[in-house]
Design an enzyme around this catalytic site. Sequence first.
Site, PDB file in Angstrom:
ATOM      1  N   CYS A  78      37.559  50.238  42.219  1.00  0.00           N
ATOM      2  CA  CYS A  78      38.655  49.301  42.489  1.00  0.00           C
ATOM      3  C   CYS A  78      39.135  48.636  41.203  1.00  0.00           C
ATOM      4  CB  CYS A  78      38.192  48.229  43.464  1.00  0.00           C
ATOM      5  SG  CYS A  78      37.755  48.878  45.085  1.00  0.00           S
ATOM      6  N   ARG A  98      42.618  49.325  45.681  1.00  0.00           N
ATOM      7  CA  ARG A  98      41.376  49.560  46.405  1.00  0.00           C
ATOM      8  C   ARG A  98      41.016  51.037  46.481  1.00  0.00           C
ATOM      9  NH1 ARG A  98      40.150  50.331  52.167  1.00  0.00           N
ATOM     10  NH2 ARG A  98      37.927  49.962  52.375  1.00  0.00           N
ATOM     11  N   LEU A  99      39.763  51.312  46.179  1.00  0.00           N
ATOM     12  CA  LEU A  99      39.194  52.635  46.364  1.00  0.00           C
ATOM     13  C   LEU A  99      38.321  52.566  47.603  1.00  0.00           C
ATOM     14  CD1 LEU A  99      38.779  55.508  45.300  1.00  0.00           C
ATOM     15  CD2 LEU A  99      36.863  54.641  43.966  1.00  0.00           C
ATOM     16  N   ALA A 100      38.709  53.278  48.663  1.00  0.00           N
ATOM     17  CA  ALA A 100      38.000  53.220  49.942  1.00  0.00           C
ATOM     18  C   ALA A 100      36.807  54.171  49.923  1.00  0.00           C
ATOM     19  CB  ALA A 100      38.945  53.575  51.085  1.00  0.00           C
ATOM     20  N   ILE A 101      35.656  53.646  49.559  1.00  0.00           N
ATOM     21  CA  ILE A 101      34.452  54.464  49.503  1.00  0.00           C
ATOM     22  C   ILE A 101      33.621  54.275  50.759  1.00  0.00           C
ATOM     23  CG2 ILE A 101      32.260  54.827  48.284  1.00  0.00           C
ATOM     24  CD1 ILE A 101      33.696  53.986  45.735  1.00  0.00           C
ATOM     25  N   VAL A 102      33.367  53.028  51.141  1.00  0.00           N
ATOM     26  CA  VAL A 102      32.458  52.732  52.235  1.00  0.00           C
ATOM     27  C   VAL A 102      33.157  52.715  53.586  1.00  0.00           C
ATOM     28  CG1 VAL A 102      30.854  51.022  53.158  1.00  0.00           C
ATOM     29  CG2 VAL A 102      30.936  51.451  50.703  1.00  0.00           C
TER      30      VAL A 102
END
Length: 81
Positions: free
Chosen positions: A17, A64-68
């Site tokens: 992020c 935002r990096l949507a990892i979870v």
Amino acid sequence: QADFESLGLARIPEAMCGILALFGLADAVPVRKEVVEAAKLLRHRGPDWSGVFCEGTAIIAHERLAIVDPDSGDQPLYNET
């Protein structure tokens, strides 16, 4: 259009992020467009969602990096208390 060099920043290759924040401004509204453009330089760090908070003397842009939790992990998180 802004680029890393003109802002005096170094490119960071890790994907995570990205947050860009300016505080203590006389008025955040006039620089909102420039901050949004600068935040686009962080898009590679968080291509799944972006947002901007602009109020008073502060402006925060988030990539935002949507990892979870890609479906319900929207940010910023608010504290209602």
